[in-house]
Motif scaffolding. Sequence first.
Motif, PDB file in Angstrom:
ATOM      1  N   ARG A   1      66.820  52.919  19.039  1.00 15.30           N
ATOM      2  CA  ARG A   1      68.164  53.492  18.885  1.00 15.30           C
ATOM      3  C   ARG A   1      68.262  54.909  19.440  1.00 15.30           C
ATOM      4  NH1 ARG A   1      72.728  51.537  18.781  1.00 15.30           N
ATOM      5  NH2 ARG A   1      72.007  49.914  17.333  1.00 15.30           N
ATOM      6  N   SER A   2      67.195  55.686  19.339  1.00 15.31           N
ATOM      7  CA  SER A   2      67.212  57.083  19.795  1.00 15.31           C
ATOM      8  C   SER A   2      66.831  57.239  21.260  1.00 15.31           C
ATOM      9  CB  SER A   2      66.237  57.908  18.943  1.00 15.31           C
ATOM     10  OG  SER A   2      64.903  57.440  19.135  1.00 15.31           O
ATOM     11  N   GLY A   3      66.458  56.126  21.911  1.00 18.06           N
ATOM     12  CA  GLY A   3      65.912  56.214  23.256  1.00 18.06           C
ATOM     13  C   GLY A   3      64.401  56.317  23.252  1.00 18.06           C
ATOM     14  N   GLU A   4      63.822  56.396  22.051  1.00 15.47           N
ATOM     15  CA  GLU A   4      62.375  56.303  21.842  1.00 15.47           C
ATOM     16  C   GLU A   4      62.146  55.119  20.913  1.00 15.47           C
ATOM     17  OE1 GLU A   4      60.353  58.277  23.393  1.00 15.47           O
ATOM     18  OE2 GLU A   4      61.713  59.865  24.042  1.00 15.47           O
ATOM     19  N   TRP A   5      60.891  54.657  20.831  1.00 17.28           N
ATOM     20  CA  TRP A   5      60.629  53.569  19.895  1.00 17.28           C
ATOM     21  C   TRP A   5      61.074  53.950  18.494  1.00 17.28           C
ATOM     22  CZ3 TRP A   5      60.014  48.826  21.227  1.00 17.28           C
ATOM     23  CH2 TRP A   5      59.377  48.468  22.420  1.00 17.28           C
ATOM     24  N   PHE A   6      60.724  55.196  18.092  1.00 14.47           N
ATOM     25  CA  PHE A   6      61.083  55.678  16.765  1.00 14.47           C
ATOM     26  C   PHE A   6      61.599  57.108  16.888  1.00 14.47           C
ATOM     27  CE2 PHE A   6      57.564  52.634  16.365  1.00 14.47           C
ATOM     28  CZ  PHE A   6      58.249  51.628  15.692  1.00 14.47           C
ATOM     29  N   THR A   7      62.540  57.477  16.036  1.00 15.66           N
ATOM     30  CA  THR A   7      63.226  58.757  16.222  1.00 15.66           C
ATOM     31  C   THR A   7      62.297  59.950  16.083  1.00 15.66           C
ATOM     32  OG1 THR A   7      63.912  58.647  13.888  1.00 15.66           O
ATOM     33  CG2 THR A   7      65.505  57.934  15.528  1.00 15.66           C
ATOM     34  N   TYR A   8      61.250  59.853  15.259  1.00 19.81           N
ATOM     35  CA  TYR A   8      60.352  61.003  15.112  1.00 19.81           C
ATOM     36  C   TYR A   8      59.689  61.364  16.438  1.00 19.81           C
ATOM     37  CZ  TYR A   8      56.256  57.896  15.084  1.00 19.81           C
ATOM     38  OH  TYR A   8      55.296  56.982  15.425  1.00 19.81           O
ATOM     39  N   GLN A   9      59.560  60.364  17.335  1.00 18.52           N
ATOM     40  CA  GLN A   9      58.931  60.618  18.629  1.00 18.52           C
ATOM     41  C   GLN A   9      59.783  61.538  19.503  1.00 18.52           C
ATOM     42  OE1 GLN A   9      58.492  56.468  19.655  1.00 18.52           O
ATOM     43  NE2 GLN A   9      56.373  56.389  18.958  1.00 18.52           N
ATOM     44  N   ALA A  10      61.091  61.571  19.242  1.00 14.30           N
ATOM     45  CA  ALA A  10      61.961  62.493  19.978  1.00 14.30           C
ATOM     46  C   ALA A  10      61.742  63.934  19.546  1.00 14.30           C
ATOM     47  CB  ALA A  10      63.432  62.105  19.757  1.00 14.30           C
ATOM     48  N   TYR A  11      61.056  64.125  18.420  1.00 14.86           N
ATOM     49  CA  TYR A  11      60.820  65.468  17.889  1.00 14.86           C
ATOM     50  C   TYR A  11      59.368  65.917  18.051  1.00 14.86           C
ATOM     51  CZ  TYR A  11      65.452  65.224  15.810  1.00 14.86           C
ATOM     52  OH  TYR A  11      66.806  65.136  15.632  1.00 14.86           O
ATOM     53  N   ASP A  12      58.557  65.086  18.697  1.00 12.85           N
ATOM     54  CA  ASP A  12      57.150  65.433  18.955  1.00 12.85           C
ATOM     55  C   ASP A  12      56.388  65.737  17.668  1.00 12.85           C
ATOM     56  OD1 ASP A  12      57.578  65.180  21.719  1.00 12.85           O
ATOM     57  OD2 ASP A  12      58.288  67.244  21.854  1.00 12.85           O
ATOM     58  N   ILE A  13      56.679  64.975  16.631  1.00 10.79           N
ATOM     59  CA  ILE A  13      55.926  65.077  15.384  1.00 10.79           C
ATOM     60  C   ILE A  13      55.407  63.689  15.035  1.00 10.79           C
ATOM     61  CG2 ILE A  13      57.290  67.030  14.510  1.00 10.79           C
ATOM     62  CD1 ILE A  13      58.612  64.885  12.591  1.00 10.79           C
ATOM     63  N   GLU A  14      54.612  63.611  13.980  1.00  9.82           N
ATOM     64  CA  GLU A  14      54.141  62.324  13.478  1.00  9.82           C
ATOM     65  C   GLU A  14      54.191  62.353  11.960  1.00  9.82           C
ATOM     66  OE1 GLU A  14      50.721  59.572  15.003  1.00  9.82           O
ATOM     67  OE2 GLU A  14      49.829  61.012  13.617  1.00  9.82           O
ATOM     68  N   PRO A  15      54.802  61.345  11.351  1.00 10.96           N
ATOM     69  CA  PRO A  15      54.819  61.298   9.889  1.00 10.96           C
ATOM     70  C   PRO A  15      53.476  60.822   9.347  1.00 10.96           C
ATOM     71  CG  PRO A  15      55.885  59.348  10.768  1.00 10.96           C
ATOM     72  CD  PRO A  15      55.533  60.213  11.952  1.00 10.96           C
ATOM     73  N   ASP A  16      53.293  60.983   8.057  1.00  9.35           N
ATOM     74  CA  ASP A  16      52.140  60.393   7.387  1.00  9.35           C
ATOM     75  C   ASP A  16      52.399  58.928   7.061  1.00  9.35           C
ATOM     76  OD1 ASP A  16      50.388  62.798   7.051  1.00  9.35           O
ATOM     77  OD2 ASP A  16      52.178  63.522   6.019  1.00  9.35           O
ATOM     78  N   ILE A  17      53.653  58.627   6.755  1.00  8.57           N
ATOM     79  CA  ILE A  17      54.067  57.256   6.465  1.00  8.57           C
ATOM     80  C   ILE A  17      55.395  57.005   7.172  1.00  8.57           C
ATOM     81  CG2 ILE A  17      54.647  55.565   4.685  1.00  8.57           C
ATOM     82  CD1 ILE A  17      53.111  57.263   2.665  1.00  8.57           C
ATOM     83  N   LEU A  18      55.478  55.895   7.880  1.00  8.56           N
ATOM     84  CA  LEU A  18      56.701  55.509   8.581  1.00  8.56           C
ATOM     85  C   LEU A  18      57.257  54.241   7.947  1.00  8.56           C
ATOM     86  CD1 LEU A  18      58.677  55.738  11.051  1.00  8.56           C
ATOM     87  CD2 LEU A  18      57.050  54.271  12.282  1.00  8.56           C
ATOM     88  N   CYS A  19      58.565  54.235   7.650  1.00  6.69           N
ATOM     89  CA  CYS A  19      59.250  53.060   7.118  1.00  6.69           C
ATOM     90  C   CYS A  19      60.199  52.522   8.182  1.00  6.69           C
ATOM     91  CB  CYS A  19      60.041  53.414   5.865  1.00  6.69           C
ATOM     92  SG  CYS A  19      59.037  54.028   4.502  1.00  6.69           S
ATOM     93  N   ILE A  20      60.048  51.239   8.536  1.00  3.92           N
ATOM     94  CA  ILE A  20      60.936  50.632   9.531  1.00  3.92           C
ATOM     95  C   ILE A  20      61.429  49.288   9.017  1.00  3.92           C
ATOM     96  CG2 ILE A  20      59.989  51.797  11.545  1.00  3.92           C
ATOM     97  CD1 ILE A  20      58.225  49.424  12.069  1.00  3.92           C
ATOM     98  N   GLY A  21      62.533  48.815   9.561  1.00  7.91           N
ATOM     99  CA  GLY A  21      63.098  47.537   9.141  1.00  7.91           C
ATOM    100  C   GLY A  21      64.345  47.235   9.952  1.00  7.91           C
ATOM    101  N   LYS A  22      65.300  46.590   9.335  1.00  7.08           N
ATOM    102  CA  LYS A  22      66.581  46.239   9.957  1.00  7.08           C
ATOM    103  C   LYS A  22      66.397  45.640  11.350  1.00  7.08           C
ATOM    104  CE  LYS A  22      69.643  49.260   7.275  1.00  7.08           C
ATOM    105  NZ  LYS A  22      70.526  48.255   6.683  1.00  7.08           N
ATOM    106  N   GLY A  23      66.509  46.436  12.407  1.00  3.77           N
ATOM    107  CA  GLY A  23      66.430  45.915  13.768  1.00  3.77           C
ATOM    108  C   GLY A  23      65.093  45.323  14.138  1.00  3.77           C
ATOM    109  N   LEU A  24      64.074  45.526  13.305  1.00  2.00           N
ATOM    110  CA  LEU A  24      62.745  44.993  13.596  1.00  2.00           C
ATOM    111  C   LEU A  24      62.777  43.473  13.737  1.00  2.00           C
ATOM    112  CD1 LEU A  24      59.690  45.554  13.900  1.00  2.00           C
ATOM    113  CD2 LEU A  24      59.496  45.384  11.413  1.00  2.00           C
ATOM    114  N   GLY A  25      63.654  42.823  12.998  1.00  2.00           N
ATOM    115  CA  GLY A  25      63.754  41.362  13.048  1.00  2.00           C
ATOM    116  C   GLY A  25      64.722  40.842  14.082  1.00  2.00           C
TER     117      GLY A  25
END
Length: 469
Positions: free
Chosen positions: A283-307
């Motif tokens: 949705r953000s133009g990256e696989w995950f939005t945190y990647q647009a901020y050049d950071i990495e979370p300790d835990i990532l929660c994904i769903g909805k569009g994954l299916g």
Amino acid sequence: MDSNKLSSTKANSEQHLRSEGDVNTTAARQQWNSNIQHPKTQALLERDANIFLHQAMSTPCLDSLQAAEGIYIVDSAGKRYMDFHGNNVHQLGYGHPQVVKRVSEQMASLPFSPRRFTNEVAIDCAEKLSEICGGELNRVLFAPGGTSVVGMALKLARFITNNYKVVSLWDSFHGASLDAISVGGEACFREGMGPLMAGVERIPPAVSYRGALPSPDGSDLHYADYLEYVIEKEGGIGAFIAESVRNTDVQVPSKAYWKRIREICDKHNVLLIIDDIPNGLGRSGEWFTYQAYDIEPDILCIGKGLGGGLVPIAAMVTKDKYNSAAQVSLGHYTHEKSPLGCAAALGTIEAIEQENLLAKTRDDSRYVAERLHAMQARYPLIGDVRGIGLLWGVELVTDQDTKQRALDEAEAVLYQCLNDGLSFKVSQGNVIQLSPPLIISRQQLCEALDIFERAIAQVSHDYNYEVKA
């Protein structure tokens, strides 16, 4: 309770409900429903109201659907709507052939995998998620839905840190279960629920347009510093949970904000949980939005569009160093390693890769920004435009100086667009949220924005707003 108190309670309730979506109990919605003349639709809406438990934001329904394909949903009367809402499952639109193929093949071989057994498609899916996350995110747990994943993340954070307290953001949404509404920041979901999960502290979100703590220079870094203030004052904080980009009313913090958040969490041994359930998978133009901020979370929660808009599935992804809760059932779910869900997820990821949708989304983002900012310059009704990728918020105001929310005008724009075949949601009562499928063609995107601009022009005329030449 007297009539004045009832009226006041109803008004407060409706104001709370506006935070997450358009209110379906207003006069405008009643007018919309009364204009439905199609007998089958009328009958289905009546049957729906008679059999389902009524709940806020779902009752009464807007329309009844009979089909969905590509970027379109089709109602029982055969009318097609471009779907710019999709409950955030429609990154690939509806019925994408790659997802359908994957799931159909899986149904014919292994439709379900009982707990205690593993299966190749689940392993393949987990490995693929680790690959596209990159960095240290290489441990996965699946669950049937995003709310469940949030609960798993909170449990893991407690176990790892031995601290049960959590910091979250006001106005945030992390699901509708009791633990999720406990950490969520929207009053509409907590109203009337009584005591919830203890140990939750909330801080203001980084809002650029009408923030609780506005900065003279427009910076949002001080919102991050507020997190450190609460951590130091409260003590015992184990996790900070947030969407890196707020989906519903589209709040897009700066890179400096998120880098500071990451630094604060590291400094105080607080786990950073990123909820990317609505915005992940491109949705953000990256696989995950945190990647647009050049950071990495300790835990990532994904769903909805994954299916892929076909099968419900969600995942929690974390780091190998947190793989230490083997004696705890973090997510003891019947569909823990769903072959159908994992097949749908693999099909979704494959389609995004094969169709180069990440680059396409970044290119489409520039086009949408140009169109919406041009509208903002012409129509004083538009107070703010903000977005990332193919997620955009257009905030309507009665006055650009006072920023008073244009509630009636936003509803009028919504229903005008629905009449013309464009569906979206309204958040906070005045923020038009536009999130089309990533597969949308440029021609379709142009057509949708033309519909939207015509509605803005019509409502500006009807409500006597001056329009610039």
